[in-house]
Design a protein around this motif. Structure first.
Motif, PDB file in Angstrom:
ATOM      1  N   SER A   1      57.974  -8.768  98.544  1.00  0.00           N
ATOM      2  CA  SER A   1      58.459 -10.262  97.762  1.00  0.00           C
ATOM      3  C   SER A   1      59.927 -10.703  98.522  1.00  0.00           C
ATOM      4  O   SER A   1      60.304 -11.744  98.239  1.00  0.00           O
TER       5      SER A   1
ATOM      6  N   ARG B   1      61.531 -14.419  87.444  1.00  0.00           N
ATOM      7  CA  ARG B   1      60.076 -14.373  86.961  1.00  0.00           C
ATOM      8  C   ARG B   1      59.556 -13.101  87.272  1.00  0.00           C
ATOM      9  O   ARG B   1      58.469 -12.655  86.583  1.00  0.00           O
ATOM     10  N   SER B   2      59.784 -12.479  88.548  1.00  0.00           N
ATOM     11  CA  SER B   2      58.900 -11.346  88.789  1.00  0.00           C
ATOM     12  C   SER B   2      59.555 -10.024  88.916  1.00  0.00           C
ATOM     13  O   SER B   2      58.980  -9.034  89.006  1.00  0.00           O
ATOM     14  N   TYR B   3      60.917  -9.811  88.823  1.00  0.00           N
ATOM     15  CA  TYR B   3      61.580  -8.658  88.836  1.00  0.00           C
ATOM     16  C   TYR B   3      60.967  -7.569  88.019  1.00  0.00           C
ATOM     17  O   TYR B   3      60.852  -6.522  88.196  1.00  0.00           O
TER      18      TYR B   3
ATOM     19  N   SER C   1      58.093  -7.050  86.989  1.00  0.00           N
ATOM     20  CA  SER C   1      56.722  -6.875  87.185  1.00  0.00           C
ATOM     21  C   SER C   1      56.690  -5.750  88.261  1.00  0.00           C
ATOM     22  O   SER C   1      55.622  -5.460  88.984  1.00  0.00           O
ATOM     23  N   LEU C   2      57.877  -5.882  89.188  1.00  0.00           N
ATOM     24  CA  LEU C   2      57.911  -5.175  90.364  1.00  0.00           C
ATOM     25  C   LEU C   2      57.460  -3.591  90.207  1.00  0.00           C
ATOM     26  O   LEU C   2      57.289  -2.863  90.954  1.00  0.00           O
TER      27      LEU C   2
ATOM     28  N   GLN D   1      62.332 -17.076  91.645  1.00  0.00           N
ATOM     29  CA  GLN D   1      61.024 -16.261  91.719  1.00  0.00           C
ATOM     30  C   GLN D   1      61.490 -14.832  91.299  1.00  0.00           C
ATOM     31  O   GLN D   1      60.733 -14.230  90.773  1.00  0.00           O
ATOM     32  N   TRP D   2      62.690 -14.470  91.533  1.00  0.00           N
ATOM     33  CA  TRP D   2      63.361 -13.200  91.055  1.00  0.00           C
ATOM     34  C   TRP D   2      63.496 -12.950  89.819  1.00  0.00           C
ATOM     35  O   TRP D   2      62.810 -12.056  89.237  1.00  0.00           O
TER      36      TRP D   2
END
Length: 402
Positions: free
Chosen positions: A242, A197-199, A201-202, A194-195
């Protein structure tokens, strides 16, 4: 555990004969390891009416002194973290306790025999009370330093949010410029994907592909991420949503923590004895670029104080026992002062038989003395017991602090 019985009998013909019988019995049996004369000087009797009051004062002082000895030993055990080392350090005038008692000599310089009994008791009382007060103060100071050090080390060796990263972080891991900064983010082990994939976009101000894993344990990992300084607050808020934790980190902050630990360790070192740290020093810490682990501390102020004052109080305690024997002998056997003090070395399992033997040998001193209550193995300790002879108990269980 070895015990000593300090007894007193009058110097009449029958008692002297009984003493010789006692010595022969001890030589043939194992009721006692030794039986030797205990030397007590001629002290000032004073007014007989005052002896009862002095006797009561000495009894209370005896209880206080034994309590202080036990507290000192307990404190020594906590500092040395070993009961065996207490036995090594608990000496009286530089010799082990048994030898000191067997070879006891009255210290006339410290406790002048020309003084009244009440004055001698007061000297001991002041000495013991002063040690008790200072022990309380020094113990509190030591425990405060110890607690502070434990607290800091716990933070440095705690979970991923607080543990020290000095041994894994390098200067090049942190980007610090006029516009950019690097944050450290704690990610649970199950959230690695998850990290990744998403960091980015934070925040739109995150530098792409800037994250890398710096450290991990069973709990999870610490990841770095580089972004513009203006977006730090936004990034932290989004990361928290998150369930990613952004931890504060800087080399300056970590060095400050290490300086605090080094300073507290130094203060603790001042109070500690020469030994290898056990639990507390298992924590790795860095000072001036050198990794220090499980180091040995030099002999320090606190343990030196404990050793010196244990000796002082124990020596005072044996003088106090001698005072009690003298006073009780005068009260029991009368004037002129004419008695003999003996020191018997035995152990708990033989105490009952030894007590019965003594009662039989010295029954002539008082045929009404009760020997029916043998439930208490320590002669003279139970108030309901009365012996035909004077008897005081000196137990080395003052060191039994397990």
């Amino acid at each position: 555990m070895t015990d000593f019985w300090l007894i007193s009998v009058p110097l009449d013909k029958t008692s002297l004969t009984s003493v010789e019988k006692l010595k022969r019995t001890i030589a043939k049996t194992n009721l006692a390891s030794s039986c030797c004369k205990f030397s007590i000087p001629d002290l000032k009797v004073g007014v007989l009416d005052s002896l009862l009051s002095v006797s009561d004062d000495l009894s209370k002082l005896d209880t206080l002194t034994e309590s202080v000895i036990k507290k000192t030993c307990q404190c020594m055990k906590e500092v040395l973290e070993s009961s065996d080392k207490v036995l090594e350090n608990a000496l009286a005038n530089g010799v082990d306790l048994m030898n000191f008692m067997i070879k006891f000599q009255w210290d006339k310089a410290k406790y002048p025999t020309s003084l009244p009994l009440s004055s001698l008791a007061e000297i001991i009382n002041k000495e013991v009370s002063q040690v008790e007060a200072e022990l309380k103060s020094r113990s509190a100071a030591y425990n405060s330093v110890k607690a502070s050090l434990q607290n800091l080390e716990h933070k440095l060796d705690g979970n991923l949010q607080t543990c020290s990263l000095n041994d894994v972080m390098r200067k090049e891991d942190l980007v610090v410029s006029e516009y950019l900064t690097t944050l450290l983010v704690v990610v649970a082990r199950g959230s690695y994907s998850q990290w990744e994939r998403s960091y980015e976009s934070l925040s739109k101000f995150v530098v792409p592909r800037s994250s890398r894993k710096l450290y991990e344990n069973g709990e999870g990992g610490v990841f770095s991420v580089t972004l513009f300084k203006r977006a730090v607050c936004e990034f932290k808020a989004k990361a928290q949503e998150s369930k990613f934790f952004v931890r504060d980190y800087s080399f300056d902050l970590e060095e400050q923590k290490q300086r605090e630990i080094t300073q507290l360790s130094f203060h603790k070192k001042e109070q500690y004895v020469s030994q290898t740290l056990h639990t507390l020093s298992e924590v790795f810490f860095l000072c001036c670029g050198v990794l220090l682990m499980r180091f040995s501390l030099s002999q320090g102020i606190f343990v030196r104080w404990l050793k010196v004052n244990f000796s002082e109080v124990f020596v005072a305690w044996i003088h106090l026992k001698a005072l009690r024997v003298f006073v009780e002998s005068v009260l029991r056997y009368g004037l002129p002062v004419n008695y003999q003090a003996l020191l018997l070395q035995t152990d708990r399992k033989h105490s009952k038989k030894l007590k019965e033997e003594l009662a039989s040998l010295f029954v002539h001193l008082d045929p009404t003395a009760s020997i029916t209550d043998v439930s208490c193995d320590i002669p003279g300790l139970c108030q309901q017991e009365y012996f035909s002879y004077i008897c005081f108990h000196i137990s080395t269980n003052v060191l039994d602090i397990s």
